[in-house]
Scaffold this motif. Structure first.
Motif, short mmCIF file in Angstrom:
data_model
loop_
_atom_site.label_atom_id
_atom_site.label_comp_id
_atom_site.label_asym_id
_atom_site.label_seq_id
_atom_site.Cartn_x
_atom_site.Cartn_y
_atom_site.Cartn_z
N ASP A 121 0.85 -1.20 0.00
CA ASP A 121 0.00 0.00 0.00
C ASP A 121 0.89 1.25 0.00
N VAL A 122 1.41 1.55 -1.18
CA VAL A 122 2.33 2.67 -1.37
C VAL A 122 1.78 3.56 -2.48
N ARG A 123 1.72 4.85 -2.22
CA ARG A 123 1.20 5.81 -3.19
C ARG A 123 2.17 6.97 -3.36
N GLY A 124 1.97 7.76 -4.42
CA GLY A 124 2.78 8.95 -4.59
C GLY A 124 3.04 9.27 -6.04
N GLU A 125 3.85 10.28 -6.28
CA GLU A 125 4.22 10.64 -7.64
C GLU A 125 5.54 11.40 -7.64
N VAL A 126 6.22 11.36 -8.77
CA VAL A 126 7.48 12.09 -8.93
C VAL A 126 7.41 12.89 -10.22
N THR A 127 8.20 13.96 -10.28
CA THR A 127 8.22 14.82 -11.46
C THR A 127 9.65 14.96 -11.96
N VAL A 128 9.81 14.76 -13.27
CA VAL A 128 11.11 14.90 -13.92
C VAL A 128 11.02 16.05 -14.92
#
Length: 234
Positions: free
Chosen positions: A97-104
């Motif tokens: 149960d892992v959520r999130g986001e990254v931006t490049v």
């Protein structure tokens, strides 16, 4: 009356001995059987030292600019040493149960936020898991988070893989500290895979390592993660 009391005491002592003996046997059976640290699982990119064994690799070049979501297959958890009935045991807890986001942007990781549901982290023992929930007060603080605080150059991913250091804020049980995590990253298809571990001292986060006599848990351990990143909205 005296015989009854003596018999009762004897039964209690016998039960205690059996319990401790069973715990010792369990500890002996578990020593060295813990799950391996979370690590990159995709094949190495073509051209690497392992490429001869990796025909059909899905690794590609540098990760494209954009926003990426933490997707299915991601994992996070903890690893800590304990002494159980005199035996050294490494305990590993995991959750998907892992959520999130990254931006490049421009080949640079400019933003990243990862959230872990601490209420679903599980080990091989349900009793230990219940204690874990209480120690971390997950009813009040159900999640732990990592938020990037400084940009990370991803130019090394031009070769398909790279090891980088990321600085950010780790929050556990509502307590936040700046940490530096070493990340192994690999481009896979149109996304990426990232693994890493963060050394932590639990008391820094107001987490008291339990000492129950027959089991003593170390105050230091690691937070582990494996992130599967895919383009957001895909």
């Amino acid at each position: 009356m005296k015989k009854t009391v003596a018999l009762t005491i004897g039964i209690v002592l016998l039960c205690g001995a059996l319990l401790l003996g069973g715990t010792w046997v369990y500890a002996r059976s578990q020593a060295g059987t813990e799950a391996a640290p979370l690590a990159l699982t995709s094949p190495a990119p073509s051209g690497s030292s392992d490429s001869a064994d990796d025909a059909g690799s899905t690794a590609t070049g540098p990760v494209a600019d954009g926003v990426y979501a933490v997707d299915t297959g991601s994992q996070a958890g903890y690893r800590v040493d304990e002494v159980l009935s005199g035996q050294d045991v490494t305990v590993v807890g995991r959750t998907s149960d892992v959520r999130g986001e990254v931006t490049v942007e421009g080949g640079v990781l400019t933003a990243a936020s990862v959230e872990v549901d601490m209420t679903t982290i599980a080990t091989d023992d349900s009793g230990r898991d219940r204690q874990f929930l209480g120690i971390l007060d997950t009813s009040a603080h159900p999640t732990a988070t990592f938020v990037l605080s400084s940009p990370v150059d991803l130019s090394g991913l031009a070769g398909g893989t790279a090891t980088v250091e990321a600085t950010g804020t780790l929050t556990i049980k509502g307590v936040s500290h700046e940490v530096v995590v070493t990340l192994d990253a690999q481009t896979v298809g149109d996304g990426a895979q990232v693994s890493g571990s963060i050394p932590v001292t639990f008391s820094d986060y107001d987490v008291s390592a339990p000492n129950l006599g027959f089991v003593t848990v170390e105050d230091a351990g690691t937070v582990e993660l494996l992130l599967e990143l895919t383009p957001a909205g895909s």
